[in-house]
Design an enzyme around this catalytic site. Structure first.
Site, PDB file in Angstrom:
ATOM      1  N   HIS A 116       8.609  -1.663   2.783  1.00  9.90           N
ATOM      2  CA  HIS A 116       8.928  -0.360   3.354  1.00  9.90           C
ATOM      3  C   HIS A 116       9.122  -0.417   4.870  1.00  9.90           C
ATOM      4  CE1 HIS A 116       4.900   0.226   5.160  1.00  9.90           C
ATOM      5  NE2 HIS A 116       4.478  -0.453   4.117  1.00  9.90           N
ATOM      6  N   ASP A 117      10.078   0.350   5.350  1.00 12.56           N
ATOM      7  CA  ASP A 117      10.305   0.547   6.794  1.00 12.56           C
ATOM      8  C   ASP A 117      10.712  -0.722   7.523  1.00 12.56           C
ATOM      9  OD1 ASP A 117       9.409   3.454   7.051  1.00 12.56           O
ATOM     10  OD2 ASP A 117       7.607   2.557   6.199  1.00 12.56           O
ATOM     11  N   GLY A 134       5.618  -4.656   5.089  1.00  9.40           N
ATOM     12  CA  GLY A 134       6.172  -3.449   5.674  1.00  9.40           C
ATOM     13  C   GLY A 134       6.369  -3.519   7.181  1.00  9.40           C
TER      14      GLY A 134
END
Length: 255
Positions: A116-117, A134
């Protein structure tokens, strides 16, 4: 297209190929001339550019593997001309950045995971079974070899070469090759830089800067001050200085 399911709200460009048993959820955009193999899953919040290849077993836009995620609306944004090989997983963002972003013209090899991100630049090669936690940032033209594990919040500079089976827990400044355990600077990414048109004089400039940072036993603050005082400003000099000054995890060690 045998048993392929495409939600009626998905926006599909021109001349897109879908393999068998592929699923496209709602709130998905896929650009023109893209090719999707068998058993591909594109989940809500995914934005796929033009002329991308997405091979069998890949899952894009999955829910973040982050216990802080609370169902907020986030995206996975992918640019044009990307090749995503078999069984790759790329999660969408969290409230931290709101999106995971993959640039243009990247090759992401089989079984890689991008968390994520994460922000991945353009023209990168992400090797097979690379595990990217992440909020990792990867600069343009980075080459991360297979089976590398990348700690969350790490930054990898542009034009880097990372050896296979590496463990990345510190930031990697641009233009260099890193190897060994623990990971350390072993020289410039000379082959990659030549392929991209860097002159011998420019490579010598970068090498001289890194000699001060990694080989003269100075502390980082003194090394950066010396470089600012003794090297003329250039794009490459300033990119190196800015990268190291902004590093939150600290950079890899020298030889």
């Amino acid at each position: 297209m045998k048993n392929t399911v495409i939600d009626k709200s998905a926006i599909i460009g021109k001349n897109v190929h879908f393999g068998n048993f592929t699923t496209i959820e709602n709130d998905v955009i896929i650009g023109d001339n893209s090719w999707l193999g068998n058993n591909v899953t594109i989940l809500s919040g995914s934005r796929i550019g033009n002329n991308c290849q997405i091979h069998s077993g890949t899952v894009l836009g999955g829910i973040p593997q982050d216990l802080k995620f609370n169902g907020e609306y986030t995206l996975l944004e992918m640019g044009d001309n990307n090749i995503i090989r078999e069984n790759v997983t790329i999660n969408r963002g969290t409230s931290s950045k709101g999106k995971t972003r993959i640039g243009n013209s990247n090759l992401i090899m089989a079984n890689a995971h991008i968390g994520h991100d994460c922000f991945v630049g353009d023209n990168c090669i992400i090797g097979f079974s690379v595990g990217m936690a992440g909020e990792v940032i990867v600069g343009d033209w980075a080459n991360i070899s297979g089976l590398t594990a990348i700690h969350q919040f790490s930054s990898i500079g542009s034009h880097c070469m990372v050896s296979g089976l590496s463990r990345i827990v510190k930031d990697i400044p641009p233009y260099i090759t890193v190897a060994h355990e623990p990971l350390q600077y072993v020289g410039l990414n000379s082959v990659g830089l030549r392929r991209r048109g860097f002159t011998s004089a420019k490579m010598e400039e970068i090498k001289a800067i890194y000699k001060i940072i990694f080989q003269e036993k100075r502390n980082t603050k003194n090394a950066l001050e010396y470089i600012e005082e003794n090297f003329e400003p250039t794009v490459e000099r300033d990119e190196i200085l800015n990268f190291i000054k902004s590093s939150k995890r600290g950079i890899v060690k020298g030889v």
